[in-house]
Every structure is written in C-alpha cells, then in structure tokens.
Design a protein around this motif. Structure first.
Motif, mmCIF file in Angstrom:
data_model
loop_
_atom_site.group_PDB
_atom_site.id
_atom_site.type_symbol
_atom_site.label_atom_id
_atom_site.label_comp_id
_atom_site.label_asym_id
_atom_site.label_seq_id
_atom_site.Cartn_x
_atom_site.Cartn_y
_atom_site.Cartn_z
ATOM 1 N N TYR A 168 -26.209 18.322 97.114
ATOM 2 C CA TYR A 168 -25.994 19.091 95.946
ATOM 3 C C TYR A 168 -26.386 20.297 96.729
ATOM 4 O O TYR A 168 -26.275 21.501 95.233
ATOM 5 C CB TYR A 168 -26.674 18.734 94.891
ATOM 6 C CG TYR A 168 -28.313 18.529 95.067
ATOM 7 C CD1 TYR A 168 -28.923 19.905 94.537
ATOM 8 C CD2 TYR A 168 -28.753 17.546 95.547
ATOM 9 C CE1 TYR A 168 -30.576 19.877 94.260
ATOM 10 C CE2 TYR A 168 -30.132 17.519 95.556
ATOM 11 C CZ TYR A 168 -31.111 18.236 95.179
ATOM 12 O OH TYR A 168 -32.722 18.551 96.136
ATOM 13 N N ARG A 169 -27.007 20.609 96.563
ATOM 14 C CA ARG A 169 -27.219 22.081 96.677
ATOM 15 C C ARG A 169 -26.037 22.745 97.617
ATOM 16 O O ARG A 169 -25.997 24.612 98.006
ATOM 17 C CB ARG A 169 -28.615 22.006 98.431
ATOM 18 C CG ARG A 169 -30.090 21.969 97.825
ATOM 19 C CD ARG A 169 -30.748 21.209 99.114
ATOM 20 N NE ARG A 169 -30.452 20.487 99.761
ATOM 21 C CZ ARG A 169 -31.161 20.217 100.666
ATOM 22 N NH1 ARG A 169 -32.344 20.682 100.687
ATOM 23 N NH2 ARG A 169 -30.697 18.729 101.631
ATOM 24 N N TYR A 190 -28.202 9.452 94.128
ATOM 25 C CA TYR A 190 -28.403 9.078 92.926
ATOM 26 C C TYR A 190 -29.353 10.620 92.722
ATOM 27 O O TYR A 190 -28.055 11.278 91.500
ATOM 28 C CB TYR A 190 -29.200 8.258 91.700
ATOM 29 C CG TYR A 190 -28.862 6.733 92.139
ATOM 30 C CD1 TYR A 190 -28.094 6.613 90.838
ATOM 31 C CD2 TYR A 190 -29.738 6.058 92.902
ATOM 32 C CE1 TYR A 190 -27.318 5.174 91.756
ATOM 33 C CE2 TYR A 190 -29.339 4.537 92.714
ATOM 34 C CZ TYR A 190 -27.722 4.141 92.462
ATOM 35 O OH TYR A 190 -27.508 2.365 92.500
ATOM 36 N N GLY A 191 -29.687 11.414 93.498
ATOM 37 C CA GLY A 191 -29.702 12.722 92.920
ATOM 38 C C GLY A 191 -28.383 13.971 93.177
ATOM 39 O O GLY A 191 -28.599 14.597 92.201
ATOM 40 N N LEU A 192 -27.337 13.358 94.105
ATOM 41 C CA LEU A 192 -26.533 13.936 94.441
ATOM 42 C C LEU A 192 -25.402 13.723 92.790
ATOM 43 O O LEU A 192 -24.944 14.386 92.353
ATOM 44 C CB LEU A 192 -25.711 13.133 95.143
ATOM 45 C CG LEU A 192 -24.053 13.922 95.123
ATOM 46 C CD1 LEU A 192 -23.648 15.456 95.217
ATOM 47 C CD2 LEU A 192 -22.907 13.859 96.424
ATOM 48 N N LEU A 193 -25.063 12.648 92.030
ATOM 49 C CA LEU A 193 -24.557 11.751 91.198
ATOM 50 C C LEU A 193 -25.141 12.607 90.025
ATOM 51 O O LEU A 193 -24.342 13.187 89.598
ATOM 52 C CB LEU A 193 -24.763 10.015 90.739
ATOM 53 C CG LEU A 193 -24.296 9.917 91.937
ATOM 54 C CD1 LEU A 193 -24.303 7.950 91.740
ATOM 55 C CD2 LEU A 193 -22.801 9.927 92.383
ATOM 56 N N ALA A 195 -26.190 15.434 89.461
ATOM 57 C CA ALA A 195 -26.722 16.985 90.061
ATOM 58 C C ALA A 195 -24.925 17.818 89.671
ATOM 59 O O ALA A 195 -24.516 17.686 88.598
ATOM 60 C CB ALA A 195 -26.248 17.516 91.089
ATOM 61 N N LEU A 196 -24.153 16.248 90.043
ATOM 62 C CA LEU A 196 -22.817 15.759 89.561
ATOM 63 C C LEU A 196 -22.167 16.315 87.918
ATOM 64 O O LEU A 196 -21.138 16.591 87.560
ATOM 65 C CB LEU A 196 -21.616 15.412 90.894
ATOM 66 C CG LEU A 196 -22.159 15.266 91.796
ATOM 67 C CD1 LEU A 196 -21.329 14.510 92.784
ATOM 68 C CD2 LEU A 196 -20.489 16.994 91.785
ATOM 69 N N GLY A 197 -23.597 16.085 87.408
ATOM 70 C CA GLY A 197 -22.939 15.074 86.374
ATOM 71 C C GLY A 197 -23.438 16.630 85.098
ATOM 72 O O GLY A 197 -23.120 16.501 83.729
ATOM 73 N N LYS A 198 -24.493 17.424 85.783
ATOM 74 C CA LYS A 198 -24.211 18.780 85.297
ATOM 75 C C LYS A 198 -22.836 19.605 85.291
ATOM 76 O O LYS A 198 -23.154 20.501 84.363
ATOM 77 C CB LYS A 198 -25.286 19.259 85.788
ATOM 78 C CG LYS A 198 -26.422 18.616 84.984
ATOM 79 C CD LYS A 198 -28.089 18.985 85.475
ATOM 80 C CE LYS A 198 -29.374 18.265 84.498
ATOM 81 N NZ LYS A 198 -29.217 17.262 85.210
ATOM 82 N N ILE A 223 -23.242 10.053 86.022
ATOM 83 C CA ILE A 223 -21.814 11.104 86.237
ATOM 84 C C ILE A 223 -22.237 11.123 84.391
ATOM 85 O O ILE A 223 -22.481 12.621 84.373
ATOM 86 C CB ILE A 223 -20.688 11.137 87.536
ATOM 87 C CG1 ILE A 223 -21.265 11.570 88.678
ATOM 88 C CG2 ILE A 223 -20.187 12.615 87.112
ATOM 89 C CD1 ILE A 223 -20.366 10.958 89.195
ATOM 90 N N MET A 224 -21.559 10.241 84.069
ATOM 91 C CA MET A 224 -20.919 10.914 82.233
ATOM 92 C C MET A 224 -22.460 10.296 81.894
ATOM 93 O O MET A 224 -22.482 11.530 80.784
ATOM 94 C CB MET A 224 -20.104 9.979 82.329
ATOM 95 C CG MET A 224 -18.829 9.324 83.263
ATOM 96 S SD MET A 224 -17.756 8.355 82.811
ATOM 97 C CE MET A 224 -17.580 7.920 81.326
ATOM 98 N N ALA A 225 -23.311 10.038 81.781
ATOM 99 C CA ALA A 225 -24.689 10.007 81.255
ATOM 100 C C ALA A 225 -24.822 11.762 81.309
ATOM 101 O O ALA A 225 -25.982 12.067 80.649
ATOM 102 C CB ALA A 225 -25.951 9.150 81.649
#
Length: 336
Positions: A168-169, A190-193, A195-198, A223-225
């Motif tokens: 995500y960085r 989950y950290g990446l997911l 970040a991708l949700g935003k 991601i959707m949450a």
C-alpha cells in the motif's frame, strides 16, 4: 437491515433517503427485489426513531436481519455490478479481455505487445512492474521503470492499464494505472485490502491458491467496507493434488459466485493451467460458462520471457484465440 420503500416514491426522494442515512453514519444504498424498491443498510437501525425520519410517508415495511447484508451480496445491490474502465465495461453483460506479458521487460517489449493485443481486440493491457516470486533469486520486475514503460504503452495504444500492487505504500506510484490487481499471494493481506478500500480506483482481486469462495468474498468485503465498491473477482486456479498443471482451474466458481455476489467475475487461464497449450480451451470454456472476461498472458517471445514464459501465448496464437472468443460470444447471444 432492509427498509422496503413505498411504491410511487420518486428517484429523487429515494436518493435523498440514502443521503440522509449516510449522514447518520450508515452505509446505505438502493436495491430492488422482486420489483420492490429497497433501502439497504449495513447495520440495524433499531436505535433510530424512524417515525421522526418521516417513515410513514416512505416506509412500507422493514426486515431486520441478524447479520446485516454484506456489500458483496445480492441483497446489498440487487443487480449485476458494472465496472467502467475508460469506456470499457466489465460485468452486467459486458465482456472484456485483458492481455499482456507477465512482466514488463523493456519499453519496446511492452509497447509492441500492447499494439499487438489491441489489434486482436483486447480491451485492457496488463503488465507486471513489481512481481511476487516464489524464489528471491527470480526476476522481481523493473519497479518504477516498468511502470514508466507501461505509461508509454498506454499513450501509444490508448488501452487502460492493469498492474499488480503489492504494498500500500506504493499507491502513489500507481496513479496512472487504471485497474489495480491484488495477486493470489496478497488476497488476505488485510493491510493492503483496507488501503485499497480508500482509493477511487477499481480493484482486480485474484483468488488465493487455497482459499474458499467465502474467504475470497470476505477479502472483497474488506475493500468494499472501506468505501471502494468497484471490485472485480478473478479466478486463477487453486492448488490441488494434481501436478500435471500449475494449478487446477476452478470454473465451477463462475456459476457458484453468480449465486453469491453481484460482482463481475473474470478468469485467468494462464495461471490456472501454467501451459500455453491449455490456455485456449480453458479460455473458451470460461467464456462459455458465463465469465465477464478473461486475463491472458501474451509475450512476443515466450521462450525468452523473464517470467512465466511457459504459459504465455505469442501474438499470433492470441489473435487466433480472440477470433474464436468472438465467434463463441456471438453464438451465446443466440442462446440467451
């Protein structure tokens, strides 16, 4: 919770209700079921006084669910999702082919392949700049230079880009990429997911090597949450006891997921088989059983590819495959 809206409400009134509940901190969206308009909330609204919100004027009935509907579910949306990538739509009856090399190796390579797959009818260009590899000694991609070469290919072909993000960085580096891919190894990162949700960019979420449908969908839910509901699922095969192929391509996932989610579903027969000779039959099978698209690895010289050459088609083989896909899709239109 699902709020069943009264018949006769105008679209503007429905949208105003959505915004009102969002203003109260709820995830809310309009849906339909059996011709009835619904307002779906991501959690119970039992603490609210619906009468004070004017419920008698717009509320027909409500359905309280012990578990609120997941955003991946049909209850949340009620119609197939469509993802628009530079005018090229995936899902909801729209079919696209994503094609390109496993790894970007040079400027000339990615531009030439991009021009070739576009001429054959591909709608999006894929290419890896950052590559997760089993061995630390294998080619890991060109990094930022690879992304720069992809941008040049985009300018020369006009094709939207698909590239894998691993960290995500690195999000700011992928500004010019149209569809961010989460690879199988990161399906439960989950950290990446989160970040991708935003981000305001569609996400291509590949299935993990040994993950169930439910686990896969829950990764999409992460991601959707976070607020990003533009997710495409990609079946790329799972690891089984069979060793003749790289993975076992699970085409059952397409009709099963059709019953579970409104999200578009595409298939990657290149990773699903690991053998170029098997890509065509499995691509055609995926299209025949209802996939919304395909992801095909194409290399101008597969024998010299720096990664995954065994599963890559050359441009001539890809062109023949595209002709067959077009013929198959034309036949399928008559079946519906």
């Amino acid at each position: 919770m699902m709020l069943i809206l009264k018949k006769g409400l105008g679209q503007a009134e429905k949208e105003a209700l959505v915004q009102r509940f969002k203003g109260l901190g709820y995830g809310a969206r309009l849906s339909r079921k059996e011709g009835q308009a619904l307002l779906v909330l991501d959690r119970p609204a039992s603490s609210l006084d619906l009468k004070k919100l004017g419920a008698p004027a717009w509320l027909e009935d409500l359905v309280v669910q012990e578990d609120p509907p997941k955003k991946v579910s049909w209850a949340w949306k009620g119609e197939p999702s469509q993802i628009d990538l530079g005018g090229r739509k995936i899902g909801g009856g729209h079919f696209q082919v994503i094609a390109g090399p496993c790894s970007v190796e040079s400027r000339d390579q990615i531009v030439a392949i991009g021009q070739a797959v576009k001429a054959s009818g591909a709608g999006l260009l894929r290419g890896g700049a950052y590559k997760p590899r089993t061995s630390p000694y294998s080619f890991q991609g060109l990094g930022q230079e690879g992304l720069d070469f992809l941008m040049e290919a985009k300018k020369k072909t006009g094709l939207p880009l698909v590239a894998e993000i691993m960290d995500y960085r690195d999000l700011d580096k992928f500004e010019g990429v149209d569809l961010l891919q989460v690879g199988a190894r990161n399906m439960q990162n989950y950290g990446l997911l989160k970040a991708l949700g935003k981000v305001k960019k569609p996400i291509l979420l590949k299935r993990g090597f040994a993950n169930t449908y439910e686990e896969w969908l829950m990764s999409a839910e992460y991601i959707m949450a976070g607020g990003n509901e533009e997710v495409i699922l990609c079946e790329r095969g799972i690891r089984t006891f069979e060793t003749h192929t790289r993975n076992t391509l699970d085409l059952t996932s397409i009709p099963v997921l059709r019953e579970m989610t409104h999200l578009p579903i595409i298939v990657d027969p290149s990773h699903g088989t690991g053998k170029a000779s098997l890509v065509e039959p499995m691509a055609l099978a995926a299209a025949a059983c209802g996939a919304d698209g395909l992801m095909i690895e194409v290399h101008n010289d597969p024998e010299k590819a720096l990664s995954d050459g065994d599963q890559a088609l050359d441009p001539q083989a890809f062109d023949r495959l595209m002709d067959k896909i077009k013929s198959l899709r034309a036949c399928m239109e008559g079946w519906v």
